[in-house]
Design an enzyme around this catalytic site. Structure first.
Site, PDB file in Angstrom:
ATOM      1  N   HIS A 251     -11.037  -9.505   2.212  1.00 18.57           N
ATOM      2  CA  HIS A 251     -12.451  -9.333   1.871  1.00 18.57           C
ATOM      3  C   HIS A 251     -12.968 -10.627   1.255  1.00 18.57           C
ATOM      4  CE1 HIS A 251     -16.113  -7.602   0.146  1.00 18.57           C
ATOM      5  NE2 HIS A 251     -15.963  -6.654   1.057  1.00 18.57           N
ATOM      6  N   GLU A 309     -12.359  -0.477   4.988  1.00 14.80           N
ATOM      7  CA  GLU A 309     -12.320   0.001   6.362  1.00 14.80           C
ATOM      8  C   GLU A 309     -11.032   0.741   6.716  1.00 14.80           C
ATOM      9  OE1 GLU A 309     -15.126  -0.038   7.266  1.00 14.80           O
ATOM     10  OE2 GLU A 309     -15.931  -1.907   8.047  1.00 14.80           O
TER      11      GLU A 309
HETATM   12  N1  ACO Z   1      -5.381 -10.567   8.573  1.00 14.51           N
HETATM   13  C1  ACO Z   1      -4.718 -11.744   8.640  1.00 14.51           C
HETATM   14  N2  ACO Z   1      -5.130 -12.865   8.032  1.00 14.51           N
HETATM   15  C2  ACO Z   1      -6.292 -12.803   7.356  1.00 14.51           C
HETATM   16  C3  ACO Z   1      -7.038 -11.628   7.254  1.00 14.51           C
HETATM   17  C4  ACO Z   1      -6.538 -10.465   7.884  1.00 14.51           C
HETATM   18  N3  ACO Z   1      -7.183  -9.311   7.827  1.00 14.51           N
HETATM   19  N4  ACO Z   1      -8.155 -11.854   6.513  1.00 14.51           N
HETATM   20  C5  ACO Z   1      -8.110 -13.140   6.179  1.00 14.51           C
HETATM   21  N5  ACO Z   1      -6.988 -13.733   6.692  1.00 14.51           N
HETATM   22  C6  ACO Z   1      -6.532 -15.110   6.506  1.00 14.51           C
HETATM   23  C7  ACO Z   1      -7.330 -16.066   7.379  1.00 14.51           C
HETATM   24  O1  ACO Z   1      -6.710 -16.232   8.637  1.00 14.51           O
HETATM   25  C8  ACO Z   1      -7.294 -17.318   6.545  1.00 14.51           C
HETATM   26  O2  ACO Z   1      -6.017 -17.918   6.708  1.00 14.51           O
HETATM   27  P1  ACO Z   1      -5.870 -19.519   6.666  1.00 14.51           P
HETATM   28  O3  ACO Z   1      -6.226 -19.900   5.249  1.00 14.51           O
HETATM   29  O4  ACO Z   1      -4.428 -19.735   7.008  1.00 14.51           O
HETATM   30  O5  ACO Z   1      -6.821 -20.069   7.674  1.00 14.51           O
HETATM   31  C9  ACO Z   1      -7.354 -16.804   5.108  1.00 14.51           C
HETATM   32  O6  ACO Z   1      -6.809 -15.478   5.147  1.00 14.51           O
HETATM   33  C10 ACO Z   1      -8.747 -16.748   4.517  1.00 14.51           C
HETATM   34  O7  ACO Z   1      -9.588 -16.084   5.469  1.00 14.51           O
HETATM   35  P2  ACO Z   1     -11.167 -16.257   5.557  1.00 14.51           P
HETATM   36  O8  ACO Z   1     -11.589 -15.961   6.949  1.00 14.51           O
HETATM   37  O9  ACO Z   1     -11.595 -17.576   4.956  1.00 14.51           O
HETATM   38  O10 ACO Z   1     -11.649 -15.157   4.580  1.00 14.51           O
HETATM   39  P3  ACO Z   1     -13.107 -14.558   4.556  1.00 14.51           P
HETATM   40  O11 ACO Z   1     -13.455 -14.365   3.133  1.00 14.51           O
HETATM   41  O12 ACO Z   1     -14.090 -15.328   5.346  1.00 14.51           O
HETATM   42  O13 ACO Z   1     -12.856 -13.223   5.350  1.00 14.51           O
HETATM   43  C11 ACO Z   1     -12.912 -11.085   6.198  1.00 14.51           C
HETATM   44  C12 ACO Z   1     -13.150 -11.943   4.949  1.00 14.51           C
HETATM   45  C13 ACO Z   1     -13.871 -11.547   7.311  1.00 14.51           C
HETATM   46  C14 ACO Z   1     -13.231  -9.627   5.870  1.00 14.51           C
HETATM   47  C15 ACO Z   1     -11.440 -11.223   6.667  1.00 14.51           C
HETATM   48  O14 ACO Z   1     -10.559 -10.894   5.629  1.00 14.51           O
HETATM   49  C16 ACO Z   1     -11.146 -10.421   7.929  1.00 14.51           C
HETATM   50  O15 ACO Z   1     -11.400 -10.894   9.043  1.00 14.51           O
HETATM   51  N6  ACO Z   1     -10.567  -9.182   7.766  1.00 14.51           N
HETATM   52  C17 ACO Z   1     -10.294  -8.330   8.916  1.00 14.51           C
HETATM   53  C18 ACO Z   1     -11.574  -7.630   9.353  1.00 14.51           C
HETATM   54  C19 ACO Z   1     -12.008  -6.535   8.389  1.00 14.51           C
HETATM   55  O16 ACO Z   1     -11.198  -5.753   7.894  1.00 14.51           O
HETATM   56  N7  ACO Z   1     -13.343  -6.500   8.136  1.00 14.51           N
HETATM   57  C20 ACO Z   1     -13.952  -5.514   7.243  1.00 14.51           C
HETATM   58  C21 ACO Z   1     -14.340  -6.143   5.942  1.00 14.51           C
HETATM   59  S1  ACO Z   1     -14.972  -4.969   4.783  1.00 14.51           S
HETATM   60  C22 ACO Z   1     -16.622  -4.802   5.178  1.00 14.51           C
HETATM   61  O17 ACO Z   1     -17.281  -5.705   5.637  1.00 14.51           O
HETATM   62  C23 ACO Z   1     -17.280  -3.506   4.945  1.00 14.51           C
END
Ligand code: ACO
Length: 364
Positions: A251, A309
């Site tokens: 998140h 989620e």
């Molecule tokens: N699975 C695997 N790796 C992940 C995940 C995940 N669910 N989420 C983040 N990461 C990793 C990224 O690959 C990144 O790795 P890196 O540093 O090696 O490149 C690191 O963690 C940071 O990720 P960001 O994309 O910078 O984090 P951000 O704050 O932008 O992302 C997000 C938040 C979009 C929710 C992300 O965690 C994600 O894609 N999760 C899966 C989708 C999801 O569950 N969405 C629902 C969110 S809740 C809502 O909106 C109601």
């Protein structure tokens, strides 16, 4: 020549507007470090099991729109119904149908629009679902509450009180959550002086994306594909090795377990114990534990925890909803927050207009 080739230092761009404070709000406090969510002055845990109508009233009051009558599931105008019939016949997805159907609503002023939007949303989603399945739609029943009416309009059967409580908990849990992408979209549209219907139509578009409201379907698919707790480790490890994201984890704000996941897990446990498949609930818990362990191993220090989620998927599945209905059901709950933010933005009156830095070519 580009702007970057000039001598001035490049201004800092806040990619994704991370850390930028773009509004003051009385609607919700999201504490990502403590894992706490306060909605209109109440802790989420206190609100969770109450009727959704109560949370809508609380949010509207906090936004300065008090005096409104309680919200009820509303019958649809003929135009909306006709559009939904066409959308179902054309095979439109449920979020596309919701976006189009909301666009058919009209109201003379903001309070009327807010009522119409919140009240019509469950009817639109249920009507489209029934038409898409080849059944005739059902009108809301005046004797049922908001959550019960949605379940009734979907299935045609009066829901069990434990199911109503489960859905109320879900809708309250997602009712508002700071300046998330869809809420920001709604506020941006209202800031131009546009109407609430336009604002919420845009918000529905923003919610559709898998990084925002589109994750619970894939999260449930993942649990089903795993099928047995003993296969979780291998399945998830492979996914992470392919560079894929685990849906339902991570998140932008929460760096600890999303408090909404706790509330929904408890609601799912209660509901599954009385009305559902406890085996699926136990499997989901095992998948969650394996995912958290492997995320820490593959992405050390990123602090990726369970988000709302993951247990949304389980709870909504337990309520008998198809995965295609997960994101539209999220919209039904978030409609409370979107409309409240529209009221708040209207009162602030300031046009939202950030700037960009030009990094393209300049004329020779
Ligand atoms: N699975 C695997 N790796 C992940 C995940 C995940 N669910 N989420 C983040 N990461 C990793 C990224 O690959 C990144 O790795 P890196 O540093 O090696 O490149 C690191 O963690 C940071 O990720 P960001 O994309 O910078 O984090 P951000 O704050 O932008 O992302 C997000 C938040 C979009 C929710 C992300 O965690 C994600 O894609 N999760 C899966 C989708 C999801 O569950 N969405 C629902 C969110 S809740 C809502 O909106 C109601």
């Amino acid at each position: 020549m580009t702007m970057q080739s000039q001598a001035q230092p490049a201004p800092r761009v806040h990619e994704g507007l991370e850390g930028v404070l773009a509004a003051a709000t009385r609607l919700s406090l999201v504490d990502g470090e403590r894992g706490e969510l306060i909605v209109a002055g109440k802790r989420l845990e206190e609100l969770a099991g109450r009727p959704f109508e109560h949370t809508v009233a609380l949010l509207w009051k906090a936004a300065g729109a008090s005096g409104a009558a309680p919200v009820r599931a509303a019958a649809l105008p003929d135009l909306t119904l006709a559009l939904l019939r066409d959308a179902a016949a054309a095979g439109a997805g449920s979020m596309d149908a919701l976006r189009m159907a909301i666009g058919t609503l009209t109201a003379a002023e903001d309070a009327e629009a807010a009522h119409l939007l919140v009240g019509s949303c469950p009817t639109i989603v249920a009507t489209h679902a029934r038409l898409a399945a080849g059944s005739e739609p059902l009108a809301p029943r005046p004797d049922l509450g908001f959550a019960a009416n949605y379940l009734y309009m979907l299935s045609g059967a009066e829901p069990h009180p434990e199911q109503v409580r489960g859905l109320d908990t879900y809708l309250n849990t997602v009712a508002d959550h700071g300046l998330n992408a869809s809420t920001f979209t709604a506020r941006t549209i209202v800031s131009t002086g546009a109407d609430f219907v336009s604002a919420v139509t845009g918000a529905v578009g923003a919610l559709k994306g898998p990084l925002h409201g589109g994750a619970p379907g894939p999260a449930l698919d993942m649990v089903f594909e795993i099928g047995e707790a003993s296969r979780a480790d291998r399945y998830l490890r492979r996914k992470l090795e392919r560079g894929e994201r685990l849906m339902g984890f991570g998140h932008r704000i929460y760096k600890v377990r999303d408090p909404r996941a706790d509330v929904l897990e408890a609601a799912a446990a209660r509901m599954f114990a009385r009305t559902g498949d406890a085996r699926l609930y136990e499997l989901a818990r095992a998948v969650e534990a394996a995912a958290l362990r492997l995320l820490e191993e593959h992405k050390p220090g990123r602090r990726l925890a369970t988000n709302v989620e993951f247990y949304t998927a389980l709870l909504l599945h337990g309520l008998g909803l198809d995965t295609a209905l997960f994101t539209p059901t999220f919209a039904i709950g978030r409609m409370a927050g979107w409309t409240a933010h529209c009221f708040e933005q209207r009162a602030s009156g300031r046009l939202i207009r950030p700037q960009s830095v030009y990094v393209g070519a300049l004329p020779a």
